[in-house]
Design a protein around this motif. Sequence first.
Motif, PDB file in Angstrom:
ATOM      1  N   LYS A  46       0.807  -1.226   0.000  1.00 23.11           N
ATOM      2  CA  LYS A  46       0.000   0.000   0.000  1.00 23.11           C
ATOM      3  C   LYS A  46       0.838   1.273   0.000  1.00 23.11           C
ATOM      4  N   LYS A  47       2.088   1.175   0.418  1.00 30.62           N
ATOM      5  CA  LYS A  47       2.943   2.369   0.482  1.00 30.62           C
ATOM      6  C   LYS A  47       3.223   2.951  -0.895  1.00 30.62           C
ATOM      7  N   LEU A 107      -3.788   0.382  -5.977  1.00 28.31           N
ATOM      8  CA  LEU A 107      -4.628  -0.474  -6.823  1.00 28.31           C
ATOM      9  C   LEU A 107      -5.516  -1.320  -5.922  1.00 28.31           C
ATOM     10  N   PRO A 108      -6.652  -1.809  -6.445  1.00 31.30           N
ATOM     11  CA  PRO A 108      -7.453  -2.740  -5.648  1.00 31.30           C
ATOM     12  C   PRO A 108      -6.619  -3.950  -5.218  1.00 31.30           C
ATOM     13  N   ILE A 109      -6.771  -4.336  -3.972  1.00 34.24           N
ATOM     14  CA  ILE A 109      -6.013  -5.466  -3.437  1.00 34.24           C
ATOM     15  C   ILE A 109      -6.953  -6.603  -3.054  1.00 34.24           C
ATOM     16  N   ILE A 110      -6.654  -7.787  -3.580  1.00 34.07           N
ATOM     17  CA  ILE A 110      -7.291  -9.013  -3.103  1.00 34.07           C
ATOM     18  C   ILE A 110      -6.383  -9.551  -2.017  1.00 34.07           C
ATOM     19  N   GLY A 111      -6.866  -9.542  -0.792  1.00 38.88           N
ATOM     20  CA  GLY A 111      -6.042  -9.953   0.329  1.00 38.88           C
ATOM     21  C   GLY A 111      -6.365 -11.361   0.800  1.00 38.88           C
ATOM     22  N   ILE A 112      -5.319 -12.090   1.137  1.00 35.12           N
ATOM     23  CA  ILE A 112      -5.472 -13.412   1.739  1.00 35.12           C
ATOM     24  C   ILE A 112      -4.478 -13.529   2.894  1.00 35.12           C
ATOM     25  N   ILE A 113      -4.722 -14.486   3.754  1.00 35.98           N
ATOM     26  CA  ILE A 113      -3.725 -14.880   4.745  1.00 35.98           C
ATOM     27  C   ILE A 113      -3.619 -16.396   4.680  1.00 35.98           C
ATOM     28  N   LYS A 114      -2.443 -16.875   4.312  1.00 38.06           N
ATOM     29  CA  LYS A 114      -2.211 -18.317   4.271  1.00 38.06           C
ATOM     30  C   LYS A 114      -1.766 -18.769   5.655  1.00 38.06           C
TER      31      LYS A 114
END
Length: 228
Positions: free
Chosen positions: A58-59, A63-70
């Motif tokens: 983000k810094k 852009l749109p972000i698709i976020g995940i946490i594995k």
Amino acid sequence: MKNKVFEQLEGNLIVSCQALPDEPLHSPYIMGKMAHAALLGGAKGIRANSVEDIREIKKTVNLPIIGIIKEVYEGSDVFITPTMKEIDLLCQEKVDIIALDATKRVRPDGKIISEVFPLYREKYPEQLFMADCSTIEEAEEAYRLGFDCLGTTLSGYTEYTKGKELPDTELIAKMVERFDIPIIAEGGIWTPEELRSVFEHGVHCAVVGTAITRPMEITKKFMSAIEG
């Protein structure tokens, strides 16, 4: 707001910027640079893993972000945003879309997607959610549950879809035909020609990861060509 995100992504490329702990590029700083490079190359969205990577991205990338946490939990094969804990963290980080495993497999808490997703939706009614699916039946269930978009992400990666030729254009075509929400092609797209092919099937947008952002895997693919 929801429509605006999907308008930005329509007809465009999302680049997945991820590196697992055992890979040399595993670092929020490096993933931030990778995402910036993807932006400069023309990508219109980023898929990223972990709060640390997302904050770094983000810094420099708007852009749109698709976020995940594995997160791997003992006794379950589900590791892409597998529990409410990961959902909470991603919502706090205000990612545009949260992607999660929407397969039929049992989750770490012993429940299946139809039992947990209504709880996520109730807690975060304004959040966009993407269903990472591996079969058309899973996509149908995710659609019924009210996911905002559907991805082919896990085709070839579940026990019952192993060996599927990727990208899974058969699944892509079925999903585009059956559902009136954005379909996101993801998984096994290695070449510009394959990317063009999935768009010809009518997908809303597509995610390319390994072929762009994982040099170790790219090198292995080239090595297999001369070794085999």
